[in-house]
Write a protein that holds these residues in place. Structure first.
Motif, short mmCIF file in Angstrom:
data_model
loop_
_atom_site.label_atom_id
_atom_site.label_comp_id
_atom_site.label_asym_id
_atom_site.label_seq_id
_atom_site.Cartn_x
_atom_site.Cartn_y
_atom_site.Cartn_z
N THR A 81 9.76 -18.29 -35.38
CA THR A 81 10.64 -19.42 -35.01
C THR A 81 11.35 -19.11 -33.70
O THR A 81 11.38 -19.95 -32.80
N SER A 82 11.90 -17.91 -33.59
CA SER A 82 12.61 -17.53 -32.36
C SER A 82 11.65 -17.54 -31.17
O SER A 82 12.00 -18.05 -30.10
N ALA A 83 10.46 -17.00 -31.34
CA ALA A 83 9.49 -16.96 -30.24
C ALA A 83 9.06 -18.37 -29.84
O ALA A 83 8.93 -18.67 -28.64
N TYR A 84 8.84 -19.24 -30.82
CA TYR A 84 8.43 -20.61 -30.52
C TYR A 84 9.49 -21.31 -29.67
O TYR A 84 9.18 -21.90 -28.63
N TRP A 85 10.75 -21.25 -30.11
CA TRP A 85 11.80 -21.96 -29.38
C TRP A 85 12.10 -21.30 -28.03
O TRP A 85 12.44 -21.99 -27.07
N LEU A 86 11.94 -20.00 -27.95
CA LEU A 86 12.10 -19.32 -26.66
C LEU A 86 11.00 -19.79 -25.70
O LEU A 86 11.27 -20.05 -24.52
N SER A 87 9.78 -19.91 -26.19
CA SER A 87 8.70 -20.41 -25.33
C SER A 87 8.98 -21.84 -24.89
O SER A 87 8.70 -22.21 -23.76
N GLN A 88 9.54 -22.66 -25.79
CA GLN A 88 9.91 -24.04 -25.43
C GLN A 88 10.96 -24.04 -24.33
O GLN A 88 10.93 -24.87 -23.42
N SER A 89 11.88 -23.09 -24.42
CA SER A 89 12.93 -22.98 -23.40
C SER A 89 12.32 -22.65 -22.03
O SER A 89 12.69 -23.25 -21.02
N PHE A 90 11.38 -21.70 -22.00
CA PHE A 90 10.73 -21.34 -20.74
C PHE A 90 9.92 -22.52 -20.17
O PHE A 90 9.91 -22.74 -18.97
N LEU A 91 9.25 -23.25 -21.07
CA LEU A 91 8.45 -24.39 -20.61
C LEU A 91 9.32 -25.51 -20.05
O LEU A 91 8.88 -26.27 -19.19
N TYR A 120 21.30 -17.94 -22.49
CA TYR A 120 19.96 -18.51 -22.34
C TYR A 120 19.08 -17.56 -21.55
O TYR A 120 19.56 -16.82 -20.69
N ALA A 121 17.79 -17.63 -21.82
CA ALA A 121 16.81 -16.81 -21.10
C ALA A 121 16.47 -17.43 -19.74
O ALA A 121 15.84 -16.77 -18.91
N VAL A 122 16.84 -18.67 -19.54
CA VAL A 122 16.60 -19.35 -18.27
C VAL A 122 17.93 -19.79 -17.68
O VAL A 122 18.93 -19.92 -18.39
N ARG A 123 17.93 -20.03 -16.40
CA ARG A 123 19.16 -20.48 -15.73
C ARG A 123 19.40 -21.94 -16.12
O ARG A 123 18.50 -22.77 -16.06
N ILE A 124 20.63 -22.25 -16.50
CA ILE A 124 20.99 -23.61 -16.88
C ILE A 124 21.47 -24.35 -15.63
O ILE A 124 22.36 -23.88 -14.92
N THR A 125 20.85 -25.50 -15.39
CA THR A 125 21.21 -26.35 -14.26
C THR A 125 21.58 -27.73 -14.77
O THR A 125 21.38 -28.04 -15.96
#
Length: 166
Positions: free
Chosen positions: A154-164, A90-95
């Motif tokens: 598609t990848s960019a959209y879901w990656l942005s959703q992950s950051f949000l 993941y591009a973000v830390r999972i908590t």
């Protein structure tokens, strides 16, 4: 010290079920075109297209089986790994707080990509079938850019959703 991620069984959303059925329909179309083409087409067909969409490689109609088989493998692999989102990078830390939402986002992204790839394969297979008996076969110059935009978009959209959803 290793951080253990929470493990969740992610229920399949209605959207995921719909995308799965579309991907399955794409696989059926892939195999249907291959079977029909096997009996209807000449021994030599266009099997490679350049960036400009023009056929630049010819080969055996056995090639008709490549996209359905690879599509089936991709479908199977992405469906299988989608069951284990806690193992993804993941591009973000999972908590504990964000894990469920991050897993849902990752699973959605894989479902969309799986369906888009299968539909791309079905389109190319369909075009190989249609263009097999034309003197100067051409997919069109738009195919590669459109599908690159779709896949990367598609990848960019879901990656942005992950950051949000951090």
């Amino acid at each position: 010290m290793s951080h253990q991620r929470p493990v969740f069984l992610i229920p399949q959303s209605q959207q995921a079920r719909m995308l799965n059925w579309i991907a399955i329909a794409g696989l059926v179309a892939l195999f249907g075109i291959a079977i029909h083409g096997w009996f209807a087409l000449p021994e030599t067909i266009p099997i490679h297209f350049g960036i400009d969409g023009k056929a630049n490689g010819w080969g055996s109609k056995n090639f008709l089986w490549l996209l359905p088989i690879v599509g089936l493998i991709i479908y199977g692999m992405l469906t299988f790994i989608n069951r284990y989102p806690h193992t993804f990078n993941y591009a973000v830390r999972i908590t504990e707080e964000n894990a469920l939402r991050q897993y849902q986002i990752a699973c959605s992204m894989l479902n969309w990509l799986k369906t888009e790839i299968i539909l791309l394969f079905a389109y190319i297979e369909w075009q190989m079938f249609n263009l097999a008996t034309i003197e100067n076969p051409n997919l069109g110059i738009w195919v590669l850019p459109v599908y690159l935009i779709v896949i990367f978009g598609t990848s960019a959209y879901w990656l942005s959703q992950s950051f949000l959803a951090r």
